[in-house]
Design an enzyme around this catalytic site. Structure first.
Site, PDB file in Angstrom:
ATOM      1  N   ASP A   1       0.804  -1.226   0.000  1.00 42.84           N
ATOM      2  CA  ASP A   1       0.000   0.000   0.000  1.00 42.84           C
ATOM      3  C   ASP A   1       0.836   1.276   0.000  1.00 42.84           C
ATOM      4  O   ASP A   1       0.294   2.383   0.001  1.00 42.84           O
ATOM      5  CB  ASP A   1      -0.911   0.031   1.240  1.00 42.84           C
ATOM      6  CG  ASP A   1      -1.961  -1.055   1.176  1.00 42.84           C
ATOM      7  OD1 ASP A   1      -2.323  -1.460   0.056  1.00 42.84           O
ATOM      8  OD2 ASP A   1      -2.422  -1.499   2.248  1.00 42.84           O
TER       9      ASP A   1
ATOM     10  N   HIS B 193      28.811   6.602 -10.113  1.00 40.06           N
ATOM     11  CA  HIS B 193      27.436   6.610  -9.605  1.00 40.06           C
ATOM     12  C   HIS B 193      27.333   5.948  -8.233  1.00 40.06           C
ATOM     13  O   HIS B 193      26.388   5.223  -7.932  1.00 40.06           O
ATOM     14  CB  HIS B 193      26.478   5.945 -10.603  1.00 40.06           C
ATOM     15  CG  HIS B 193      26.344   6.733 -11.867  1.00 40.06           C
ATOM     16  ND1 HIS B 193      25.903   6.195 -13.053  1.00 40.06           N
ATOM     17  CD2 HIS B 193      26.603   8.029 -12.136  1.00 40.06           C
ATOM     18  CE1 HIS B 193      25.906   7.131 -13.992  1.00 40.06           C
ATOM     19  NE2 HIS B 193      26.330   8.250 -13.462  1.00 40.06           N
TER      20      HIS B 193
ATOM     21  N   ASP C  81      27.811  14.959  -4.706  1.00 35.24           N
ATOM     22  CA  ASP C  81      27.039  15.388  -5.877  1.00 35.24           C
ATOM     23  C   ASP C  81      25.580  15.342  -5.449  1.00 35.24           C
ATOM     24  O   ASP C  81      25.012  14.263  -5.292  1.00 35.24           O
ATOM     25  CB  ASP C  81      27.314  14.450  -7.050  1.00 35.24           C
ATOM     26  CG  ASP C  81      26.639  14.904  -8.350  1.00 35.24           C
ATOM     27  OD1 ASP C  81      25.723  15.747  -8.283  1.00 35.24           O
ATOM     28  OD2 ASP C  81      27.020  14.397  -9.421  1.00 35.24           O
TER      29      ASP C  81
ATOM     30  N   ASP D 106      21.957  20.947  -9.500  1.00 37.80           N
ATOM     31  CA  ASP D 106      22.865  19.798  -9.627  1.00 37.80           C
ATOM     32  C   ASP D 106      24.279  20.297  -9.356  1.00 37.80           C
ATOM     33  O   ASP D 106      24.885  20.926 -10.222  1.00 37.80           O
ATOM     34  CB  ASP D 106      22.724  19.219 -11.046  1.00 37.80           C
ATOM     35  CG  ASP D 106      23.624  18.009 -11.281  1.00 37.80           C
ATOM     36  OD1 ASP D 106      24.287  17.552 -10.335  1.00 37.80           O
ATOM     37  OD2 ASP D 106      23.642  17.529 -12.428  1.00 37.80           O
TER      38      ASP D 106
ATOM     39  N   HIS E   5      33.750  11.055 -18.412  1.00 37.19           N
ATOM     40  CA  HIS E   5      32.393  11.531 -18.700  1.00 37.19           C
ATOM     41  C   HIS E   5      32.438  12.885 -19.396  1.00 37.19           C
ATOM     42  O   HIS E   5      33.497  13.500 -19.514  1.00 37.19           O
ATOM     43  CB  HIS E   5      31.541  11.582 -17.416  1.00 37.19           C
ATOM     44  CG  HIS E   5      32.056  12.506 -16.343  1.00 37.19           C
ATOM     45  ND1 HIS E   5      31.920  13.877 -16.415  1.00 37.19           N
ATOM     46  CD2 HIS E   5      32.701  12.247 -15.177  1.00 37.19           C
ATOM     47  CE1 HIS E   5      32.449  14.417 -15.321  1.00 37.19           C
ATOM     48  NE2 HIS E   5      32.941  13.465 -14.559  1.00 37.19           N
TER      49      HIS E   5
ATOM     50  N   HIS F 231      25.570  18.815 -19.031  1.00 41.92           N
ATOM     51  CA  HIS F 231      24.290  18.387 -19.598  1.00 41.92           C
ATOM     52  C   HIS F 231      23.284  19.504 -19.378  1.00 41.92           C
ATOM     53  O   HIS F 231      23.471  20.357 -18.513  1.00 41.92           O
ATOM     54  CB  HIS F 231      23.816  17.080 -18.945  1.00 41.92           C
ATOM     55  CG  HIS F 231      23.804  17.106 -17.437  1.00 41.92           C
ATOM     56  ND1 HIS F 231      22.777  17.673 -16.719  1.00 41.92           N
ATOM     57  CD2 HIS F 231      24.700  16.684 -16.522  1.00 41.92           C
ATOM     58  CE1 HIS F 231      23.041  17.567 -15.420  1.00 41.92           C
ATOM     59  NE2 HIS F 231      24.216  16.984 -15.267  1.00 41.92           N
TER      60      HIS F 231
ATOM     61  N   HIS G 112      18.867  15.703 -15.922  1.00 43.99           N
ATOM     62  CA  HIS G 112      19.417  15.634 -17.293  1.00 43.99           C
ATOM     63  C   HIS G 112      18.266  16.069 -18.190  1.00 43.99           C
ATOM     64  O   HIS G 112      17.417  15.269 -18.554  1.00 43.99           O
ATOM     65  CB  HIS G 112      19.893  14.217 -17.637  1.00 43.99           C
ATOM     66  CG  HIS G 112      21.124  13.827 -16.853  1.00 43.99           C
ATOM     67  ND1 HIS G 112      21.721  12.606 -16.961  1.00 43.99           N
ATOM     68  CD2 HIS G 112      21.876  14.524 -15.953  1.00 43.99           C
ATOM     69  CE1 HIS G 112      22.788  12.559 -16.155  1.00 43.99           C
ATOM     70  NE2 HIS G 112      22.888  13.711 -15.533  1.00 43.99           N
TER      71      HIS G 112
ATOM     72  N   GLU H 185      30.912  20.477 -15.386  1.00 40.39           N
ATOM     73  CA  GLU H 185      31.343  19.560 -14.333  1.00 40.39           C
ATOM     74  C   GLU H 185      32.531  18.684 -14.709  1.00 40.39           C
ATOM     75  O   GLU H 185      32.404  17.470 -14.821  1.00 40.39           O
ATOM     76  CB  GLU H 185      30.171  18.683 -13.888  1.00 40.39           C
ATOM     77  CG  GLU H 185      29.379  18.012 -15.011  1.00 40.39           C
ATOM     78  CD  GLU H 185      28.276  17.095 -14.467  1.00 40.39           C
ATOM     79  OE1 GLU H 185      28.579  16.266 -13.596  1.00 40.39           O
ATOM     80  OE2 GLU H 185      27.127  17.220 -14.913  1.00 40.39           O
TER      81      GLU H 185
ATOM     82  N   TYR I 198      39.608  11.374 -11.873  1.00 34.88           N
ATOM     83  CA  TYR I 198      39.374  10.207 -11.013  1.00 34.88           C
ATOM     84  C   TYR I 198      40.588   9.295 -11.124  1.00 34.88           C
ATOM     85  O   TYR I 198      40.795   8.652 -12.152  1.00 34.88           O
ATOM     86  CB  TYR I 198      38.090   9.491 -11.458  1.00 34.88           C
ATOM     87  CG  TYR I 198      36.936  10.468 -11.617  1.00 34.88           C
ATOM     88  CD1 TYR I 198      36.162  10.850 -10.527  1.00 34.88           C
ATOM     89  CD2 TYR I 198      36.668  11.058 -12.863  1.00 34.88           C
ATOM     90  CE1 TYR I 198      35.134  11.783 -10.669  1.00 34.88           C
ATOM     91  CE2 TYR I 198      35.656  11.989 -13.005  1.00 34.88           C
ATOM     92  CZ  TYR I 198      34.887  12.345 -11.906  1.00 34.88           C
ATOM     93  OH  TYR I 198      33.888  13.270 -12.053  1.00 34.88           O
TER      94      TYR I 198
ATOM     95  N   ARG J 125      35.443  16.095  -8.567  1.00 34.46           N
ATOM     96  CA  ARG J 125      34.574  16.708  -9.582  1.00 34.46           C
ATOM     97  C   ARG J 125      34.082  18.028  -9.005  1.00 34.46           C
ATOM     98  O   ARG J 125      33.848  18.134  -7.793  1.00 34.46           O
ATOM     99  CB  ARG J 125      33.391  15.800  -9.929  1.00 34.46           C
ATOM    100  CG  ARG J 125      32.394  16.430 -10.907  1.00 34.46           C
ATOM    101  CD  ARG J 125      31.421  15.433 -11.565  1.00 34.46           C
ATOM    102  NE  ARG J 125      30.481  14.825 -10.642  1.00 34.46           N
ATOM    103  CZ  ARG J 125      30.576  13.603 -10.168  1.00 34.46           C
ATOM    104  NH1 ARG J 125      31.595  12.818 -10.517  1.00 34.46           N
ATOM    105  NH2 ARG J 125      29.668  13.126  -9.329  1.00 34.46           N
TER     106      ARG J 125
ATOM    107  N   GLU K 281      31.132  20.825  -9.948  1.00 30.18           N
ATOM    108  CA  GLU K 281      29.982  20.992 -10.845  1.00 30.18           C
ATOM    109  C   GLU K 281      29.165  22.213 -10.443  1.00 30.18           C
ATOM    110  O   GLU K 281      28.746  22.342  -9.294  1.00 30.18           O
ATOM    111  CB  GLU K 281      29.091  19.748 -10.784  1.00 30.18           C
ATOM    112  CG  GLU K 281      27.792  19.887 -11.580  1.00 30.18           C
ATOM    113  CD  GLU K 281      26.973  18.601 -11.625  1.00 30.18           C
ATOM    114  OE1 GLU K 281      27.066  17.796 -10.687  1.00 30.18           O
ATOM    115  OE2 GLU K 281      26.242  18.425 -12.617  1.00 30.18           O
TER     116      GLU K 281
END
Ligand code: MG
Ligand code: ZN
Length: 435
Positions: A35, A241, A258, A269, A348, A352, A359, A382, A386, A403, A405
């Protein structure tokens, strides 16, 4: 955003579809288990055209035809005393029509019955083909109901268009009302990042920083996280990720966050990377300054008339030179870029589109041509590096993942940066001082 904004967008779309019919449903409610539902999030296209927050709602746009003027219609849930006691207020068609500026509104229960009538003798049908199998089937059924009446002289639309192409190009350029909301989302998200920096101590768990972000977002009135936040200590930052957010934060390592909030449907973002103990080591600082310089190089070419990939290319050049300076790569920079050797450390893209979706909608490339930036386009910038631990990586650099961004809006002359979270080495060390 007032209902005039949503109305103007429906008008614009109505001009595109001629005498056609466009059908835009909101998102379905999704069951989490038994539920319990996931928090409802409207469909971004539906929201963009209506600002109507309830589930089980559909917009139908009817283009002008002969003497009939163009019309925008809302189907939504009927008022329901008992359900409203359990689940809360519902506008109902009558109040929704007024509040959201529709020409007509009906109960959602009537949709399947009315849909065939609305399709009769229209040249074209516009919807998000293939987005939702149930909707594809529902629309096919309505079309067949019209076709079954061919002998009665009724004609079904002959052309079916993907509505997303039209809406995507509208959504790509943000108007001033959207810009104001995006600024607010960026302000709140920036405050969340500053709070996490200030709270950070060696020995804390990643999820404790996630809690600081979530607190600040909600405290300041954001609706939710715009996406699952990443809080990645040490080498976890090299997992792009990473969302477990359940490890301890060790002294002398960095942490990458992030995270961004959603305000009235619009996402911020932001990524920041900072030392867990508040002071960068020499090696961490070296890598950090390279990423920061790469971001500046990308900002410099984020301007009208430049194309989407120019920012990435500018960042890659600075990052590759930096990798040579760090002795992680050897050789000629142009050559290393051509061969793609930098991709071991930067895999990467540099940004974006950003909007109702993190995105966001909009083409990046049509044929061989990258989208040319124009005022109102909003995107992230961004770059990152790494450096996963490996036999050939010096100890001091192994496990550093950085990173940075930010969210920017293209202006008439260049770009404006929405985000204000501490970013330079000095700013970060200042906000992290505990004396
Ligand atoms: Mg991000
Ligand atoms: Zn992003």
């Amino acid at each position: 955003m007032t209902h005039a904004h949503f109305l103007a967008r429906r008008k614009r779309l109505l001009q595109t579809i001629g005498n056609g019919v466009a059908i835009i449903p909101t998102a379905p409610e999704v069951v989490r288990n038994r539920d319990a539902h996931f928090p409802f999030r409207f469909d971004s296209y539906f929201w963009y055209l209506s600002g109507f927050p309830e589930p089980e709602a559909v917009i139908v746009l009817l283009g002008a035809q002969g003497k009939q003027k163009a019309k925008s219609i809302l189907f939504c849930r009927e008022k329901h005393e008992e359900r409203e006691i359990w689940d809360g207020y519902r506008y109902g068609p009558k109040a929704a029509k007024l509040a959201f500026g529709f020409d007509a509104a009906y109960s959602i229960e009537q949709l399947d019955q009315k849909l065939p009538e609305l399709l009769v003798d229209r040249d074209s049908l516009w919807h998000a083909i293939g987005h939702d199998a149930e909707w594809d089937a529902r629309i096919a059924k309505a079309l067949n109901a019209v076709r079954a009446q061919t002998r009665a002289g009724k004609r079904a639309p002959r052309a079916i268009h993907d509505l997303r192409a039209e809406l995507d190009s509208m959504r790509l350029i943000k108007d001033s009302a959207e810009a104001a909301i995006q600024q607010r989302a960026a302000d709140i998200a920036s405050a969340g990042h500053a709070r996490a920096m200030h709270a950070c101590r060696p020995g804390m768990a990643e999820y404790e920083l996630e809690a600081e972000l979530g607190y600040e977002f909600r405290k300041r009135g954001a609706d939710a996280h715009a996406y699952t936040p990443i809080v990645a200590g040490g080498a976890n930052a090299c997992v792009l990720h990473y969302v477990e957010n359940n490890k301890l934060l060790n002294n002398n390592t960095l942490v990458l966050i992030d995270a961004g909030c959603e305000v009235q449907g619009y996402a911020a973002d932001i990524t920041r990377t900072f030392p867990v103990n508040g002071r960068f080591t020499a090696a961490q600082k070296d890598v950090y300054e390279i990423v920061l310089a790469a971001q500046d190089a990308a900002f410099a070419v984020t301007a009208p008339g430049r194309h989407f990939m120019e920012g990435h290319d500018a960042a890659v050049r600075v990052l590759t030179q930096g990798l040579v300076d760090l002795k992680l790569l050897t050789g000629d920079v142009d050559n290393l870029i051509d061969k793609g050797d930098y991709k071991r450390f930067y895999m990467h893209r540099t940004g974006h589109w950003l909007g109702l979706d993190v995105h966001d909608a909009g083409e990046y490339k049509i044929g061989d041509d990258w989208t040319v930036l124009q005022p109102g386009i909003t995107l992230t910038v961004e770059p990152g590096l790494y450096i996963r631990p490996a036999a050939d990586i010096p100890e001091a650099l192994a496990g550093i993942g950085i990173r940075i961004e930010d969210d920017v809006r293209v202006t008439e002359t260049g770009c404006d940066i929405y985000t204000t979270a501490p970013k330079t080495v000095a700013e970060i060390e200042e906000v992290m001082r505990h004396d």
